[in-house]
Design an enzyme around this catalytic site. Structure first.
Site, PDB file in Angstrom:
ATOM      1  N   ASP A 172      30.774  27.894  32.038  1.00 19.23           N
ATOM      2  CA  ASP A 172      29.738  27.313  31.170  1.00 19.23           C
ATOM      3  C   ASP A 172      29.074  26.118  31.862  1.00 19.23           C
ATOM      4  O   ASP A 172      27.858  25.913  31.749  1.00 19.23           O
ATOM      5  CB  ASP A 172      30.357  26.868  29.836  1.00 19.23           C
ATOM      6  CG  ASP A 172      31.029  28.029  29.121  1.00 19.23           C
ATOM      7  OD1 ASP A 172      30.453  29.122  29.117  1.00 19.23           O
ATOM      8  OD2 ASP A 172      32.142  27.843  28.594  1.00 19.23           O
ATOM      9  N   HIS A 199      34.760  28.166  24.287  1.00 13.55           N
ATOM     10  CA  HIS A 199      34.118  29.126  25.187  1.00 13.55           C
ATOM     11  C   HIS A 199      33.704  30.396  24.446  1.00 13.55           C
ATOM     12  O   HIS A 199      34.268  31.469  24.662  1.00 13.55           O
ATOM     13  CB  HIS A 199      35.048  29.447  26.373  1.00 13.55           C
ATOM     14  CG  HIS A 199      34.440  30.465  27.308  1.00 13.55           C
ATOM     15  ND1 HIS A 199      33.319  30.202  28.068  1.00 13.55           N
ATOM     16  CD2 HIS A 199      34.775  31.750  27.577  1.00 13.55           C
ATOM     17  CE1 HIS A 199      33.000  31.276  28.763  1.00 13.55           C
ATOM     18  NE2 HIS A 199      33.865  32.237  28.482  1.00 13.55           N
TER      19      HIS A 199
HETATM   20  N1  LIG Z   1      36.875  32.224  30.826  1.00 11.03           N
HETATM   21  C1  LIG Z   1      35.730  32.758  31.182  1.00 11.03           C
HETATM   22  O1  LIG Z   1      34.735  32.041  31.360  1.00 11.03           O
HETATM   23  C2  LIG Z   1      35.617  34.214  31.422  1.00 11.03           C
HETATM   24  C3  LIG Z   1      36.600  35.070  30.999  1.00 11.03           C
HETATM   25  N2  LIG Z   1      36.520  36.418  31.247  1.00 11.03           N
HETATM   26  C4  LIG Z   1      37.613  37.250  30.766  1.00 11.03           C
HETATM   27  O2  LIG Z   1      38.518  37.549  31.848  1.00 11.03           O
HETATM   28  C5  LIG Z   1      39.243  38.743  31.543  1.00 11.03           C
HETATM   29  C6  LIG Z   1      39.267  39.678  32.753  1.00 11.03           C
HETATM   30  O3  LIG Z   1      37.985  40.161  33.042  1.00 11.03           O
HETATM   31  P1  LIG Z   1      37.728  41.208  34.239  1.00 11.03           P
HETATM   32  O4  LIG Z   1      38.457  40.776  35.448  1.00 11.03           O
HETATM   33  O5  LIG Z   1      36.288  41.451  34.291  1.00 11.03           O
HETATM   34  O6  LIG Z   1      38.472  42.497  33.642  1.00 11.03           O
HETATM   35  P2  LIG Z   1      39.054  43.755  34.463  1.00 11.03           P
HETATM   36  O7  LIG Z   1      39.342  44.819  33.460  1.00 11.03           O
HETATM   37  O8  LIG Z   1      38.154  44.081  35.610  1.00 11.03           O
HETATM   38  O9  LIG Z   1      40.396  43.202  35.073  1.00 11.03           O
HETATM   39  C7  LIG Z   1      41.480  42.841  34.269  1.00 11.03           C
HETATM   40  C8  LIG Z   1      42.741  43.095  35.057  1.00 11.03           C
HETATM   41  O10 LIG Z   1      43.843  42.703  34.251  1.00 11.03           O
HETATM   42  C9  LIG Z   1      44.881  43.615  34.522  1.00 11.03           C
HETATM   43  N3  LIG Z   1      45.888  43.566  33.484  1.00 11.03           N
HETATM   44  C10 LIG Z   1      45.875  44.099  32.244  1.00 11.03           C
HETATM   45  N4  LIG Z   1      47.048  43.854  31.615  1.00 11.03           N
HETATM   46  C11 LIG Z   1      47.791  43.127  32.486  1.00 11.03           C
HETATM   47  C12 LIG Z   1      49.082  42.561  32.420  1.00 11.03           C
HETATM   48  N5  LIG Z   1      49.856  42.706  31.337  1.00 11.03           N
HETATM   49  N6  LIG Z   1      49.538  41.893  33.498  1.00 11.03           N
HETATM   50  C13 LIG Z   1      48.772  41.742  34.599  1.00 11.03           C
HETATM   51  N7  LIG Z   1      47.540  42.263  34.717  1.00 11.03           N
HETATM   52  C14 LIG Z   1      47.067  42.948  33.674  1.00 11.03           C
HETATM   53  C15 LIG Z   1      44.190  44.968  34.643  1.00 11.03           C
HETATM   54  O11 LIG Z   1      45.013  45.912  35.306  1.00 11.03           O
HETATM   55  C16 LIG Z   1      42.960  44.580  35.417  1.00 11.03           C
HETATM   56  O12 LIG Z   1      43.139  44.715  36.809  1.00 11.03           O
HETATM   57  C17 LIG Z   1      38.559  39.326  30.311  1.00 11.03           C
HETATM   58  O13 LIG Z   1      39.324  39.017  29.168  1.00 11.03           O
HETATM   59  C18 LIG Z   1      37.227  38.612  30.255  1.00 11.03           C
HETATM   60  O14 LIG Z   1      36.689  38.555  28.973  1.00 11.03           O
HETATM   61  C19 LIG Z   1      35.460  36.937  31.920  1.00 11.03           C
HETATM   62  C20 LIG Z   1      34.443  36.120  32.374  1.00 11.03           C
HETATM   63  C21 LIG Z   1      34.409  34.718  32.112  1.00 11.03           C
HETATM   64  O1  LIG Z   2      30.872  37.078  28.245  1.00  9.04           O
HETATM   65  C1  LIG Z   2      32.035  37.460  28.445  1.00  9.04           C
HETATM   66  O2  LIG Z   2      32.649  38.246  27.701  1.00  9.04           O
HETATM   67  C2  LIG Z   2      32.763  36.896  29.613  1.00  9.04           C
HETATM   68  C3  LIG Z   2      32.694  35.439  29.555  1.00  9.04           C
HETATM   69  O3  LIG Z   2      33.481  34.781  28.913  1.00  9.04           O
HETATM   70  C4  LIG Z   2      31.535  34.802  30.171  1.00  9.04           C
HETATM   71  O4  LIG Z   2      30.834  35.414  30.998  1.00  9.04           O
HETATM   72  O5  LIG Z   2      31.286  33.641  29.824  1.00  9.04           O
END
Ligand SMILES: NC(=O)C1=CN([C@@H]2O[C@H](COP(=O)(O)OP(=O)(O)OC[C@H]3O[C@@H](n4cnc5c(N)ncnc54)[C@H](O)[C@@H]3O)[C@@H](O)[C@H]2O)C=CC1
Ligand SMILES: O=C([O-])CC(=O)C(=O)O
Length: 339
Positions: A172, A199
């Site tokens: 953010d 967030h």
């Molecule tokens: N805080 C923030 O600003 C942001 C948060 N996110 C969040 O981050 C998370 C991940 O997003 P992506 O990497 O795009 O998803 P993705 O689906 O590409 O990767 C998630 C990974 O987590 C793994 N996973 C699932 N269960 C697991 C477990 N019990 N132990 C270890 N690994 C496990 C999966 O195998 C996968 O490789 C989502 O919840 C998303 O909403 C995404 C963007 C920004």
């Molecule tokens: O938008 C989403 O779901 C992932 C996220 O938290 C971000 O990009 O800020």
């Protein structure tokens, strides 16, 4: 043969970051095989404060580790498959958690709760058991709920230290800098916007009035910018059209926040950045967690800064943020107490 000074020059140009750091740490990524996990692991491999990089996922982490381990920086990389979570966590000082499912168009972050709450709960329990003094950086959404989940799990295990649990809201801050700089025609690296609250949508509150570049904004221009910062995630979800949410910018933001935590652990002073932590700022309104500027240090959170002066528009944004945030936090807490 190259002379020693020529070698030194070659060596310097081959490095993205300088390699000498006061104190290095083992860092573990849980969810290292995912869209965020992979580029985040690469960026952490470039971080001179990382001595050992432990990559864990239920799918694909050994492959990612083999790949990243060939990058010619000093840290040692090890990958762990699904049944080796405890080994992945042993001796780690910093744990970054991007494990869990991302959004698809039409979903809110809260729609991820049913899947991600239990993933985060179980990973937090393992951290509490194996690496109870680790600093935990939570990326998995919904952050407003997953941070209380981690805290409650650690509390149940008797190892909770609120100074060591962080919700990563850096994306953010990164977006606010980039979007404001586009309008103000300023250098985004010098356009540092404090973004407070939580967030998700209306809980994201940019304090634009605290910057030279932002304080003159008003009317439609102001409203549009605030909306873009609050809903930047949706912009990416829509553009990816079902293939997930922000991964590359998030990896950058996650690596940047991890580096700030590591520099704090190494004894560097004056590291101040927003993060979602256990906070006294709105405790009187029953809100236990809040993102604001926090000073990081050897113990994690050393000091929580007050919000500073708010404009009338920011007061309104804050008013909209608080009830939503409270709901999200309570949902996370209730999930653990009912588990
Ligand atoms: N805080 C923030 O600003 C942001 C948060 N996110 C969040 O981050 C998370 C991940 O997003 P992506 O990497 O795009 O998803 P993705 O689906 O590409 O990767 C998630 C990974 O987590 C793994 N996973 C699932 N269960 C697991 C477990 N019990 N132990 C270890 N690994 C496990 C999966 O195998 C996968 O490789 C989502 O919840 C998303 O909403 C995404 C963007 C920004
Ligand atoms: O938008 C989403 O779901 C992932 C996220 O938290 C971000 O990009 O800020």
């Amino acid at each position: 043969m190259l002379a020693r000074s020529a070698l030194r020059n070659v060596s310097r140009t081959n490095r993205l970051f300088s390699t000498s750091a006061a104190r290095q740490q083992k860092v573990t990524v849980l969810g290292a095989g995912g869209g965020i996990g992979q580029p985040l692991s690469l960026l952490l491999k470039l971080d001179p404060y990382v001595t050992s990089l432990s990559l864990y996922d239920i799918r694909g982490a050994p492959g990612v580790a083999a790949d990243v381990s060939h990058v010619d920086t000093g840290s040692v990389v090890t990958g762990y498959p699904a049944d080796k979570l405890d080994e992945a966590l042993e001796g780690t000082k910093v744990v970054v958690i991007p494990a869990g499912v991302p959004r698809k168009p039409g979903m809110t972050r809260d729609d991820l709760f049913n899947t991600n709450a239990s993933i985060v709960r179980d990973l937090a329990a393992a951290v509490g058991r194996v690496a109870p003094d680790a600093h935990i950086l939570v990326i998995s959404n919904p952050v407003n709920s997953t941070v209380p989940i981690v805290s409650e799990v650690l509390q149940k295990a008797g190892v909770y230290d609120p100074r060591r649990v962080f919700g990563v809201t850096t994306l953010d801050v990164v977006r606010a800098a980039r979007f404001l700089a586009e309008i103000a025609d300023s250098n985004p690296q010098e356009t540092i916007v404090p973004v407070v609250g939580g967030h998700s949508g209306p809980t994201i509150v940019p304090l634009l009035s605290q910057l030279e570049q932002g304080k003159g904004l008003a009317g439609e221009g102001y409203d549009k910018l605030v909306h873009r910062i609050q809903f930047g995630g949706d912009e990416v979800v829509k553009a990816k059209d079902g293939a997930g949410s922000a991964t590359l910018s998030m990896a950058y933001a996650g690596a940047r926040f991890a580096n700030a935590v590591l520099r704090g652990l190494a004894g560097e002073k004056g590291i101040v950045t927003p993060t979602f932590v256990k906070s006294p700022l709105f405790e009187d309104k029953g809100i236990e967690y809040f993102s604001s500027n926090v000073e990081l240090g050897v113990n994690g959170v050393e000091k929580i800064h007050p919000l500073g002066p708010l404009s009338a528009s920011e007061e309104k944004l804050l008013e909209a943020c608080l009830p939503e945030l409270k709901k999200n936090i309570e949902k996370g807490k209730a999930f653990v107490s009912q588990s």
